[in-house]
Design an enzyme around this catalytic site. Structure first.
Site, PDB file in Angstrom:
ATOM      1  CB  SER A 248      14.451 -81.913  -9.624  1.00 28.48           C
ATOM      2  OG  SER A 248      14.337 -83.271  -9.261  1.00 28.48           O
TER       3      SER A 248
ATOM      4  CE1 TYR B  29      14.195 -80.553  -4.110  1.00 21.33           C
ATOM      5  CE2 TYR B  29      13.439 -82.261  -5.614  1.00 21.33           C
ATOM      6  CZ  TYR B  29      14.431 -81.401  -5.179  1.00 21.33           C
ATOM      7  OH  TYR B  29      15.651 -81.373  -5.816  1.00 21.33           O
TER       8      TYR B  29
HETATM    9  P1  NAD Z   1      23.432 -78.795  -1.301  1.00 22.25           P
HETATM   10  O1  NAD Z   1      22.727 -79.019  -0.007  1.00 22.25           O
HETATM   11  O2  NAD Z   1      24.770 -79.413  -1.527  1.00 22.25           O
HETATM   12  O3  NAD Z   1      23.564 -77.224  -1.598  1.00 22.25           O
HETATM   13  C1  NAD Z   1      22.487 -76.345  -1.424  1.00 22.25           C
HETATM   14  C2  NAD Z   1      23.036 -74.973  -1.057  1.00 22.25           C
HETATM   15  O4  NAD Z   1      21.907 -74.076  -0.973  1.00 22.25           O
HETATM   16  C3  NAD Z   1      23.759 -74.932   0.288  1.00 22.25           C
HETATM   17  O5  NAD Z   1      25.016 -74.293   0.158  1.00 22.25           O
HETATM   18  C4  NAD Z   1      22.812 -74.117   1.182  1.00 22.25           C
HETATM   19  O6  NAD Z   1      23.484 -73.332   2.156  1.00 22.25           O
HETATM   20  C5  NAD Z   1      22.123 -73.234   0.132  1.00 22.25           C
HETATM   21  N1  NAD Z   1      20.836 -72.715   0.620  1.00 22.25           N
HETATM   22  C6  NAD Z   1      19.841 -73.384   1.250  1.00 22.25           C
HETATM   23  N2  NAD Z   1      18.848 -72.545   1.567  1.00 22.25           N
HETATM   24  C7  NAD Z   1      19.208 -71.312   1.110  1.00 22.25           C
HETATM   25  C8  NAD Z   1      18.606 -70.031   1.149  1.00 22.25           C
HETATM   26  N3  NAD Z   1      17.406 -69.831   1.740  1.00 22.25           N
HETATM   27  N4  NAD Z   1      19.259 -68.986   0.583  1.00 22.25           N
HETATM   28  C9  NAD Z   1      20.474 -69.162   0.015  1.00 22.25           C
HETATM   29  N5  NAD Z   1      21.095 -70.355  -0.049  1.00 22.25           N
HETATM   30  C10 NAD Z   1      20.477 -71.416   0.512  1.00 22.25           C
HETATM   31  O7  NAD Z   1      22.384 -79.278  -2.413  1.00 22.25           O
HETATM   32  P2  NAD Z   1      22.512 -79.622  -3.974  1.00 22.25           P
HETATM   33  O8  NAD Z   1      22.223 -81.058  -4.118  1.00 22.25           O
HETATM   34  O9  NAD Z   1      23.753 -79.058  -4.549  1.00 22.25           O
HETATM   35  O10 NAD Z   1      21.236 -78.842  -4.512  1.00 22.25           O
HETATM   36  C11 NAD Z   1      21.293 -77.683  -5.314  1.00 22.25           C
HETATM   37  C12 NAD Z   1      20.023 -77.598  -6.138  1.00 22.25           C
HETATM   38  O11 NAD Z   1      19.945 -78.737  -6.997  1.00 22.25           O
HETATM   39  C13 NAD Z   1      18.729 -77.593  -5.325  1.00 22.25           C
HETATM   40  O12 NAD Z   1      17.807 -76.685  -5.901  1.00 22.25           O
HETATM   41  C14 NAD Z   1      18.221 -79.014  -5.472  1.00 22.25           C
HETATM   42  O13 NAD Z   1      16.828 -79.099  -5.326  1.00 22.25           O
HETATM   43  C15 NAD Z   1      18.662 -79.303  -6.893  1.00 22.25           C
HETATM   44  N6  NAD Z   1      18.732 -80.724  -7.226  1.00 22.25           N
HETATM   45  C16 NAD Z   1      19.543 -81.559  -6.516  1.00 22.25           C
HETATM   46  C17 NAD Z   1      19.579 -82.904  -6.852  1.00 22.25           C
HETATM   47  C18 NAD Z   1      20.436 -83.887  -6.108  1.00 22.25           C
HETATM   48  O14 NAD Z   1      20.226 -85.088  -6.285  1.00 22.25           O
HETATM   49  N7  NAD Z   1      21.397 -83.448  -5.292  1.00 22.25           N
HETATM   50  C19 NAD Z   1      18.800 -83.384  -7.912  1.00 22.25           C
HETATM   51  C20 NAD Z   1      17.994 -82.505  -8.620  1.00 22.25           C
HETATM   52  C21 NAD Z   1      17.972 -81.167  -8.257  1.00 22.25           C
END
Ligand code: NAD
Length: 259
Positions: free
Chosen positions: A141, A154
Site C-alpha cells: 500500500s 496496517y
Molecule cells: P476487499 O475487502 O475487497 O477484499 C479482501 C478479500 O480478502 C476479501 O475477499 C476477504 O474475504 C479476504 N480475506 C480477508 N481475510 C482473509 C483471510 N484471513 N484469509 C483469506 N482471505 C481473507 O479488499 P481490497 O481493497 O480488495 O484489498 C485487497 C488488498 O489490497 C489488501 O491487502 C489491502 O490491504 C490492499 N490495499 C487496498 C487498498 C484499497 O484502497 N482498497 C489500498 C492499498 C492496498
C-alpha cells in the site's frame, strides 16, 4: 497471451483488487486459484472465470497453517504446479493507538504478515521443486511507505511486507523466483467503503471530507486508483521474466506518494 498456462494463486481474490487481478490473469491465459476466507464467493468467482480447468475456488484462512497447506496441496493436485503467488488478502481497522484493542492489532498483523509468510513458504517449496522460476507479488500500500493516523497495525504490516519481499528476492534468486510489492493508493473496494464512515466518526468530519480531504488530498488529480490500475501492475510483475526486476515496490496512487 502473457501468462499462457501459468498457474496463479491469488489470496483474497473473492472481492475487490484480488478479484480483478484474477480476471486479468485469466484473460492472459493463466489458470487462476481464488483462495479466500469466503468460500461461497471464492467458488462463485472461480465459476465466473471459467470454472473447471481454468479457475479454482479454494477456501483458505491465510492465518491458519493447516488451511494454507491443504489449500496449496489442492492447487497442486488440480493444476500440477504454482508459477505465481499474489499475497493479497487483507483487512483494515481504524482506531487511535491509545484505544487499539490488542486482539484487533494481532488479527490484522496475522492476516497481512502470517498470511504472507505461510502462503509464500508453501509456494516457494513448489516453485523451487519445479526449477523454472516464479513470481511472488505482495499487496502492499502507499502505507508501505507512508503513515496515516488511526492505522497503526496496517501501516506496520504493510511496511513489513517490503522487508519480506526483499528476503524472498535474495533467497529466491538462485531458483529464478522474483518477489515484488505493489503499493496502491485508495481504491474504492469494500475495504475502503467500510472505513469512510469509520474515519468520519473518528475524525469528526463528513464522509465527503474523508474522501476529499483525507483519502485523495495528496493525489495529483483527486482521483481514486482503480482495481484495473492495480491489476495492470500485477500483470507487469507476474509476466516479467528475469531477476532484473526483483525486490522492488511500485507505487500506483495518482501521485499521492512519489519516490
Ligand atoms: P476487499 O475487502 O475487497 O477484499 C479482501 C478479500 O480478502 C476479501 O475477499 C476477504 O474475504 C479476504 N480475506 C480477508 N481475510 C482473509 C483471510 N484471513 N484469509 C483469506 N482471505 C481473507 O479488499 P481490497 O481493497 O480488495 O484489498 C485487497 C488488498 O489490497 C489488501 O491487502 C489491502 O490491504 C490492499 N490495499 C487496498 C487498498 C484499497 O484502497 N482498497 C489500498 C492499498 C492496498
Amino acid at each position: 497471451m502473457k501468462l499462457k498456462d501459468k498457474v496463479a494463486v491469488i489470496t483474497g481474490a473473492a472481492s475487490g483488487i484480488g478479484k480483478e487481478i484474477a480476471r486479468t490473469f485469466a484473460a492472459e491465459g493463466a489458470k487462476v486459484v481464488i483462495a479466500d476466507l469466503n468460500q461461497a464467493a471464492a467458488e462463485a468467482t472461480a465459476k465466473e472465470l471459467g470454472g473447471d480447468g481454468k479457475a479454482l475456488g479454494v477456501s483458505m484462512d491465510v492465518t491458519n497453517e493447516d488451511q494454507v497447506e491443504a489449500g496449496m496441496a489442492k492447487v497442486i493436485s488440480t493444476f500440477g504446479r504454482i508459477d505465481i503467488l499474489v499475497s493479497n488478502a487483507g483487512i483494515q481497522t481504524v482506531d487511535p493507538i491509545v484505544d487499539f484493542p490488542f486482539a484487533k492489532w494481532k488479527q490484522l498483523l496475522s492476516i497481512h504478515l502470517d498470511g504472507a509468510f505461510l502462503t509464500t513458504r508453501a509456494a516457494l517449496k513448489q516453485m523451487y521443486k519445479q526449477g523454472d522460476g516464479g513470481s511472488v507479488i505482495y499487496m502492499g500500500s502507499v502505507h508501505s511507505k507512508e503513515a496515516s493516523p488511526l492505522k497503526a497495525p496496517y501501516v506496520t504490516a504493510k511496511h513489513g511486507l517490503i522487508g519480506l519481499a526483499k528476503v524472498v528476492a535474495k533467497e529466491g534468486a538462485a531458483h529464478k523466483v522474483r518477489a515484488n510489492v505493489i503499493c496502491p493508493g485508495f481504491v474504492r473496494t469494500p475495504l475502503v467503503e467500510k472505513q469512510i464512515p469509520e474515519q468520519a466518526k473518528e475524525l469528526g468530519i463528513s464522509e465527503d471530507d474523508v474522501v476529499k480531504k483525507v483519502m485523495l488530498k495528496d493525489t495529483v488529480d483527486g482521483e481514486f486508483t482503480t482495481v484495473e490500475d492495480v491489476a495492470a501492475a500485477a500483470l507487469f510483475f507476474a509476466s516479467f521474466e528475469s531477476n532484473a526486476l526483483t525486490g522492488q515496490s511500485l507505487v500506483v496512487s495518482h501521485g499521492w506518494f512519489m519516490q
